[in-house]
Design a protein around this motif. Structure first.
Motif, PDB file in Angstrom:
ATOM      1  N   VAL A  18       0.847  -1.191   0.000  1.00 39.24           N
ATOM      2  CA  VAL A  18       0.000   0.000   0.000  1.00 39.24           C
ATOM      3  C   VAL A  18       0.882   1.240   0.000  1.00 39.24           C
ATOM      4  O   VAL A  18       1.823   1.351   0.781  1.00 39.24           O
ATOM      5  CB  VAL A  18      -0.936  -0.005   1.221  1.00 39.24           C
ATOM      6  CG1 VAL A  18      -1.600   1.354   1.398  1.00 39.24           C
ATOM      7  CG2 VAL A  18      -1.996  -1.078   1.071  1.00 39.24           C
ATOM      8  N   PHE A  19       0.534   2.198  -0.870  1.00 37.27           N
ATOM      9  CA  PHE A  19       1.251   3.470  -0.914  1.00 37.27           C
ATOM     10  C   PHE A  19       0.659   4.490   0.043  1.00 37.27           C
ATOM     11  O   PHE A  19       1.380   5.260   0.670  1.00 37.27           O
ATOM     12  CB  PHE A  19       1.203   4.047  -2.341  1.00 37.27           C
ATOM     13  CG  PHE A  19       1.817   3.159  -3.388  1.00 37.27           C
ATOM     14  CD1 PHE A  19       3.119   2.708  -3.276  1.00 37.27           C
ATOM     15  CD2 PHE A  19       1.075   2.775  -4.493  1.00 37.27           C
ATOM     16  CE1 PHE A  19       3.684   1.897  -4.248  1.00 37.27           C
ATOM     17  CE2 PHE A  19       1.624   1.970  -5.472  1.00 37.27           C
ATOM     18  CZ  PHE A  19       2.933   1.521  -5.351  1.00 37.27           C
ATOM     19  N   LEU A  20      -0.680   4.489   0.166  1.00 38.70           N
ATOM     20  CA  LEU A  20      -1.336   5.549   0.919  1.00 38.70           C
ATOM     21  C   LEU A  20      -2.784   5.182   1.194  1.00 38.70           C
ATOM     22  O   LEU A  20      -3.430   4.521   0.372  1.00 38.70           O
ATOM     23  CB  LEU A  20      -1.300   6.849   0.082  1.00 38.70           C
ATOM     24  CG  LEU A  20      -1.989   8.099   0.636  1.00 38.70           C
ATOM     25  CD1 LEU A  20      -1.231   8.617   1.855  1.00 38.70           C
ATOM     26  CD2 LEU A  20      -2.049   9.189  -0.449  1.00 38.70           C
ATOM     27  N   THR A  21      -3.296   5.589   2.343  1.00 37.91           N
ATOM     28  CA  THR A  21      -4.741   5.539   2.619  1.00 37.91           C
ATOM     29  C   THR A  21      -5.145   6.909   3.131  1.00 37.91           C
ATOM     30  O   THR A  21      -4.374   7.587   3.818  1.00 37.91           O
ATOM     31  CB  THR A  21      -5.115   4.459   3.661  1.00 37.91           C
ATOM     32  OG1 THR A  21      -4.467   4.763   4.902  1.00 37.91           O
ATOM     33  CG2 THR A  21      -4.692   3.074   3.193  1.00 37.91           C
TER      34      THR A  21
ATOM     35  N   ALA B 102       2.088  12.185  -4.141  1.00 44.14           N
ATOM     36  CA  ALA B 102       2.827  11.226  -3.321  1.00 44.14           C
ATOM     37  C   ALA B 102       2.793   9.811  -3.891  1.00 44.14           C
ATOM     38  O   ALA B 102       3.353   8.892  -3.282  1.00 44.14           O
ATOM     39  CB  ALA B 102       2.267  11.220  -1.903  1.00 44.14           C
ATOM     40  N   LEU B 103       2.131   9.635  -5.039  1.00 45.82           N
ATOM     41  CA  LEU B 103       1.949   8.301  -5.606  1.00 45.82           C
ATOM     42  C   LEU B 103       2.817   8.094  -6.840  1.00 45.82           C
ATOM     43  O   LEU B 103       3.130   9.058  -7.550  1.00 45.82           O
ATOM     44  CB  LEU B 103       0.473   8.096  -5.982  1.00 45.82           C
ATOM     45  CG  LEU B 103      -0.527   8.161  -4.835  1.00 45.82           C
ATOM     46  CD1 LEU B 103      -1.950   8.148  -5.381  1.00 45.82           C
ATOM     47  CD2 LEU B 103      -0.323   6.997  -3.874  1.00 45.82           C
TER      48      LEU B 103
ATOM     49  N   PHE C  57      -0.811   2.757 -10.219  1.00 47.93           N
ATOM     50  CA  PHE C  57      -1.341   2.290  -8.934  1.00 47.93           C
ATOM     51  C   PHE C  57      -2.784   1.840  -9.123  1.00 47.93           C
ATOM     52  O   PHE C  57      -3.397   2.044 -10.174  1.00 47.93           O
ATOM     53  CB  PHE C  57      -1.265   3.395  -7.872  1.00 47.93           C
ATOM     54  CG  PHE C  57      -1.943   4.682  -8.267  1.00 47.93           C
ATOM     55  CD1 PHE C  57      -3.306   4.877  -8.061  1.00 47.93           C
ATOM     56  CD2 PHE C  57      -1.225   5.702  -8.873  1.00 47.93           C
ATOM     57  CE1 PHE C  57      -3.936   6.048  -8.431  1.00 47.93           C
ATOM     58  CE2 PHE C  57      -1.840   6.891  -9.248  1.00 47.93           C
ATOM     59  CZ  PHE C  57      -3.202   7.061  -9.034  1.00 47.93           C
ATOM     60  N   VAL C  58      -3.331   1.235  -8.065  1.00 52.36           N
ATOM     61  CA  VAL C  58      -4.752   0.889  -8.016  1.00 52.36           C
ATOM     62  C   VAL C  58      -5.393   1.720  -6.930  1.00 52.36           C
ATOM     63  O   VAL C  58      -4.884   1.796  -5.808  1.00 52.36           O
ATOM     64  CB  VAL C  58      -4.962  -0.613  -7.731  1.00 52.36           C
ATOM     65  CG1 VAL C  58      -6.445  -0.911  -7.503  1.00 52.36           C
ATOM     66  CG2 VAL C  58      -4.429  -1.459  -8.884  1.00 52.36           C
ATOM     67  N   MET C  59      -6.511   2.354  -7.263  1.00 53.07           N
ATOM     68  CA  MET C  59      -7.271   3.147  -6.301  1.00 53.07           C
ATOM     69  C   MET C  59      -8.579   2.423  -6.017  1.00 53.07           C
ATOM     70  O   MET C  59      -9.296   2.033  -6.940  1.00 53.07           O
ATOM     71  CB  MET C  59      -7.551   4.536  -6.891  1.00 53.07           C
ATOM     72  CG  MET C  59      -8.338   5.471  -5.990  1.00 53.07           C
ATOM     73  SD  MET C  59      -8.586   7.125  -6.749  1.00 53.07           S
ATOM     74  CE  MET C  59      -9.984   6.771  -7.845  1.00 53.07           C
TER      75      MET C  59
ATOM     76  N   GLN D 283      -0.170  -0.948  -4.814  1.00 55.06           N
ATOM     77  CA  GLN D 283       0.664  -1.292  -5.959  1.00 55.06           C
ATOM     78  C   GLN D 283      -0.189  -2.007  -7.000  1.00 55.06           C
ATOM     79  O   GLN D 283      -0.994  -2.878  -6.659  1.00 55.06           O
ATOM     80  CB  GLN D 283       1.812  -2.212  -5.536  1.00 55.06           C
ATOM     81  CG  GLN D 283       2.690  -2.670  -6.681  1.00 55.06           C
ATOM     82  CD  GLN D 283       3.765  -3.648  -6.229  1.00 55.06           C
ATOM     83  OE1 GLN D 283       4.181  -3.632  -5.062  1.00 55.06           O
ATOM     84  NE2 GLN D 283       4.239  -4.487  -7.127  1.00 55.06           N
ATOM     85  N   ALA D 284      -0.027  -1.656  -8.246  1.00 50.53           N
ATOM     86  CA  ALA D 284      -0.759  -2.313  -9.323  1.00 50.53           C
ATOM     87  C   ALA D 284      -0.015  -3.566  -9.744  1.00 50.53           C
ATOM     88  O   ALA D 284       1.138  -3.500 -10.167  1.00 50.53           O
ATOM     89  CB  ALA D 284      -0.921  -1.362 -10.504  1.00 50.53           C
TER      90      ALA D 284
END
Length: 301
Positions: free
Chosen positions: A85-88, A99-100, A104-106, A161-162
């Motif tokens: 995970v990059f961010l929540t 910041a990403l 990526f996957v949202m 992460q995708a």
């Protein structure tokens, strides 16, 4: 004529939305299965899923929360199965994407199907992407099909992460449906193999624990007619799915195999909001008999 039909459908949806629970669940069950369900004392697989929708165990909210469930997965089988995970966050702005990475996957943590694969953020309208995410967080998934365990999940957006292949496509999805009968009886597992899940040509094939074709399927899902692709991680997926599902009468564990590693996508307690009708229909009772009841959680035992 078309406008009249559309108006009638709109009125019907409004009526259904306002139905009290004692009316809604039997109506919805009959609408799907064309029979009266025993929803107070469920026996069939479908009836038990409907009961869960109306009377969820408190732990179901944690299992369905794509952020909170990571702790359960890490504690039971290990952090190595978590998608990085990059961010929540609970609000997305254009600046959030700074910041990403580019890819990526949202997704929303409190719902099903609210997922967007971003292959290159530089080609995206970031304001529109932020509006999409914030719109997701305003949705109340507990009222859509009345899966009430979603009610207690605080909406957040998670950026992962995708897991994409050379052609920019996500890996196939292996959904392990684990039914625990209790009384010392071994778990019954069947696998849904999902190919091309983000395309119109998506297919789903069903297999038993020994990976032979299952004698049943969910009505309305398109099969591929091809044998299950054998990957090195299948045994590992089966092992961790059984372990994660062990405290429950039923749990579906969704897995991916990507670049030689197994990842867990999500855990599901009410697949398809009860809309998956088994074919042939006698398997509804057969699987229901393997679904331990009363519905309990044996965590910590």
């Amino acid at each position: 004529m078309a406008s009249l039909v559309a108006r009638i459908k709109k009125i019907r949806r409004a009526i259904v939305k306002r139905m009290p629970d004692p009316v809604y669940y039997p109506y919805r069950y009959f609408q799907i299965y064309r029979r009266v369900g025993s929803l107070a004392q469920p026996e069939r697989y479908s009836e038990k899923i409907f009961y869960r929708m109306r009377h969820p165990l408190p732990v179901f909210s944690q299992l369905a929360d794509k952020v909170a469930v990571r702790r359960y997965i890490a504690e039971v089988v290990g952090e190595q199965y978590l998608v990085p995970v990059f961010l929540t966050c609970d609000r997305v702005t254009r600046e959030t994407f700074d910041a990403l990475p580019d890819t990526f996957v949202m997704k929303a943590n409190h719902s099903a199907g609210q997922t967007r694969i971003v292959r290159d953020k530089r080609s995206e309208d970031l304001d529109a992407l932020a509006d999409l995410a914030n719109g997701w967080m305003k949705s109340d998934f507990s009222v859509r099909q009345r899966e009430k365990h979603y009610r207690n999940i605080a909406p957040r957006i998670i950026f992962e992460q995708a897991l994409l292949g050379a052609q920019g496509e996500p890996p196939d999805d292996y959904k392990f449906n684990v039914l625990n009968p209790g009384g010392g009886e071994e778990a019954f597992v069947f696998v849904q193999y999902v190919h091309d899940r983000f395309k119109d040509a998506m297919t789903q094939d069903f297999y038993l624990a020994d990976l032979t074709p299952a004698p049943f399927r969910f009505r309305g899902l398109k099969p591929s007619g091809k044998p299950l692709p054998v990957v090195d991680g299948l045994d590992e997926m089966m092992r961790i799915a059984r372990k994660l599902a062990a405290p429950f009468g039923f749990l579906r564990v969704d897995c991916y195999y990507y670049e030689g590693r197994v990842y867990i996508g999500e855990l599901t307690v009410t697949p398809g909001a009860g809309m998956y009708a088994l074919s042939p229909p006698h398997w509804d009772a057969a699987l229901g008999a393997k679904f331990r009841w009363p519905d309990t959680c044996e965590l910590g035992r």
